[in-house]
Design a protein around this motif. Sequence first.
Motif, PDB file in Angstrom:
ATOM      1  N   UNK A  67      47.778  39.419  26.723  1.00 31.12           N
ATOM      2  CA  UNK A  67      46.566  39.297  26.058  1.00 31.12           C
ATOM      3  C   UNK A  67      45.878  38.261  26.238  1.00 31.12           C
ATOM      4  N   UNK A  68      46.344  36.947  26.515  1.00 32.28           N
ATOM      5  CA  UNK A  68      45.365  35.914  27.101  1.00 32.28           C
ATOM      6  C   UNK A  68      44.694  36.094  28.203  1.00 32.28           C
ATOM      7  N   UNK A  69      45.649  36.828  29.415  1.00 34.69           N
ATOM      8  CA  UNK A  69      44.974  37.457  30.762  1.00 34.69           C
ATOM      9  C   UNK A  69      43.719  38.362  30.202  1.00 34.69           C
ATOM     10  N   UNK A  70      44.020  39.279  29.535  1.00 31.37           N
ATOM     11  CA  UNK A  70      42.881  40.085  29.318  1.00 31.37           C
ATOM     12  C   UNK A  70      41.570  39.600  28.362  1.00 31.37           C
ATOM     13  N   UNK A  71      41.877  38.873  27.559  1.00 31.84           N
ATOM     14  CA  UNK A  71      40.902  38.343  26.873  1.00 31.84           C
ATOM     15  C   UNK A  71      40.028  37.204  27.517  1.00 31.84           C
ATOM     16  N   UNK A  72      40.540  36.177  28.100  1.00 28.07           N
ATOM     17  CA  UNK A  72      40.159  35.203  28.933  1.00 28.07           C
ATOM     18  C   UNK A  72      39.385  35.807  30.054  1.00 28.07           C
ATOM     19  N   UNK A  73      40.016  36.912  30.635  1.00 29.48           N
ATOM     20  CA  UNK A  73      39.203  37.651  31.843  1.00 29.48           C
ATOM     21  C   UNK A  73      37.948  38.368  31.422  1.00 29.48           C
ATOM     22  N   UNK A  74      37.933  38.849  30.190  1.00 25.20           N
ATOM     23  CA  UNK A  74      36.810  39.530  29.864  1.00 25.20           C
ATOM     24  C   UNK A  74      35.659  38.661  29.579  1.00 25.20           C
ATOM     25  N   UNK A  75      35.863  37.541  29.036  1.00 26.61           N
ATOM     26  CA  UNK A  75      35.138  36.345  28.680  1.00 26.61           C
ATOM     27  C   UNK A  75      34.417  35.772  29.883  1.00 26.61           C
ATOM     28  N   UNK A  76      35.543  35.589  30.925  1.00 33.16           N
ATOM     29  CA  UNK A  76      35.030  34.899  32.067  1.00 33.16           C
ATOM     30  C   UNK A  76      34.221  35.944  32.878  1.00 33.16           C
ATOM     31  N   UNK A  77      34.172  37.158  32.990  1.00 32.11           N
ATOM     32  CA  UNK A  77      33.357  38.075  33.523  1.00 32.11           C
ATOM     33  C   UNK A  77      32.026  38.146  32.942  1.00 32.11           C
ATOM     34  N   UNK A  78      32.149  38.208  31.863  1.00 31.99           N
ATOM     35  CA  UNK A  78      30.658  38.061  31.199  1.00 31.99           C
ATOM     36  C   UNK A  78      30.067  36.855  31.538  1.00 31.99           C
ATOM     37  N   UNK A  79      30.631  35.641  31.489  1.00 28.56           N
ATOM     38  CA  UNK A  79      29.966  34.447  31.722  1.00 28.56           C
ATOM     39  C   UNK A  79      29.564  34.138  33.261  1.00 28.56           C
ATOM     40  N   UNK A  80      30.397  34.818  34.112  1.00 31.40           N
ATOM     41  CA  UNK A  80      29.798  34.887  35.520  1.00 31.40           C
ATOM     42  C   UNK A  80      28.501  35.975  35.591  1.00 31.40           C
ATOM     43  N   UNK A  81      28.460  37.003  35.121  1.00 30.73           N
ATOM     44  CA  UNK A  81      27.409  37.778  35.047  1.00 30.73           C
ATOM     45  C   UNK A  81      26.277  36.971  34.459  1.00 30.73           C
ATOM     46  N   UNK A  82      26.391  36.208  33.618  1.00 30.35           N
ATOM     47  CA  UNK A  82      25.340  35.411  32.874  1.00 30.35           C
ATOM     48  C   UNK A  82      24.849  34.283  33.802  1.00 30.35           C
ATOM     49  N   UNK A  83      25.867  33.657  34.589  1.00 25.03           N
ATOM     50  CA  UNK A  83      25.747  32.532  35.262  1.00 25.03           C
ATOM     51  C   UNK A  83      24.842  33.074  36.667  1.00 25.03           C
ATOM     52  N   UNK A  84      25.201  34.182  37.160  1.00 23.68           N
ATOM     53  CA  UNK A  84      24.369  34.703  38.143  1.00 23.68           C
ATOM     54  C   UNK A  84      25.458  35.039  39.391  1.00 23.68           C
ATOM     55  N   UNK A  85      26.489  34.597  39.364  1.00 26.45           N
ATOM     56  CA  UNK A  85      27.382  34.838  40.474  1.00 26.45           C
ATOM     57  C   UNK A  85      28.958  34.567  40.016  1.00 26.45           C
ATOM     58  N   UNK A  86      29.818  35.011  40.770  1.00 25.40           N
ATOM     59  CA  UNK A  86      31.265  35.075  40.642  1.00 25.40           C
ATOM     60  C   UNK A  86      31.829  33.668  40.744  1.00 25.40           C
ATOM     61  N   UNK A  87      32.422  33.136  39.874  1.00 25.23           N
ATOM     62  CA  UNK A  87      32.947  31.622  40.227  1.00 25.23           C
ATOM     63  C   UNK A  87      34.660  31.990  40.210  1.00 25.23           C
ATOM     64  N   UNK A  88      35.295  30.928  40.510  1.00 25.18           N
ATOM     65  CA  UNK A  88      36.869  30.772  40.708  1.00 25.18           C
ATOM     66  C   UNK A  88      37.299  30.518  39.245  1.00 25.18           C
TER      67      UNK A  88
END
Length: 409
Positions: free
Chosen positions: A244-265
């Motif tokens: 559950x943690x992996x799924x929810x954090x991953x979704x939120x992180x992907x959204x953030x990376x899109x808003x930020x403009x590039x993929x982060x680690x």
Amino acid sequence: MQLTENQQYSIQGIDPAELINQYGSPLYVYDGSTIRRKVSELQHAFSGINMKIKYACKANTNLSVLRLMREIGVELDVVSPGELEMGKLAGYEANQITFTPSGVPFHEVKAAIEDGAIVNVDSIPLLEWFGQEYGSSKPCLIRIKPNVAAGGNAKIMTAHADSKFGISVLLLDEILEVVKKYDIKIIGLHQHTGSDIKDAEPFLKVADILFETAKHFPDLEIIDLGGGFKVSYMPGDSITDMELLGRTISERFKTFCQEYGRELQLWFEPGKFLVSESGLLLATTTVVKEDPARNFVHIDSGLNHLIRPMMYGSYHHILNLSNPEGELKTYNVVGYICETDTFASDRELPQVRKGDILGFLNAGAYGFSMSSNYNARLRPAEVLVDNGQAKLVRRRETLEDLLKTQTDL
């Protein structure tokens, strides 16, 4: 490690009594397969994103454990020059090591940077010094304090407003002023909320704070959410739902990376989560004292070998490995230190007899690393069991070890 149907405990098929016979009592034993499994759990939970594990090695710095981590692709987070040197001895390149200090002398930070480690800046004065010393020539991370209280114990919460760790997010304007003044290259933001967090909600809360803060730093490569995942200490204990943690954090992180403009680690820095369950502290019963108020089980160990119960009030499940099917009785399990050092109060165990071997679970984290020579007691040996083979990875101390730094012999 596993407990079979007939209640006989084994470590990759090896009887703990055999290890006691060979290496003595008390004895720390680590199961390499458990470490591999815990790393795999975390990797699987975040398989859909660019995620890196940085082992918070303060939990257990045995070189063989560090080499195992390196072998399975885990990098290091260290908090001292000594841990940094141990990481290098274990084969890590300095650029695979993050140095996360807490109010240390600046010369320690300088040494880590000159070694090639990445520094995680934890105060405005350190950030100012870093800027004066390096400007934009060296990258760093900033440890943000999100002012969120979470964790299993007040002593292991590290992100609330009164915590000593990190720079308060409320000081963001001051942080940005120093960064701009010296043109500091900030490549990552970090936070660590605390330990024994079982729900996704606190991670999501601090992640949102970090994601919002990140908008002010245009050159980020890393978002570091620390560690603190809950492990199981007692039968039926709840743990962090990693799926559950992996799924929810991953979704939120992907959204953030899109808003930020590039993929982060995305980085995580688990310590206890990776090694706690792998460890077993074996000790031998020296005296069974039947008192009118309590039955006491005394063992040949104490808070000098496992301080967590006295320091944090933590629970460690105890097995009677010599008499697993004995009649259940209630005991206080205590150590041999001339101090109150109670491992367990009113604990129900199969009947304990003098000479019985007891096994303390979850001793892989903060057992040896927090151990001491209090009462001039020697620290035990450490054994790593991996691929079905037991290997001595630290010998038992001798009196000579205790005396060798004294100068007036």
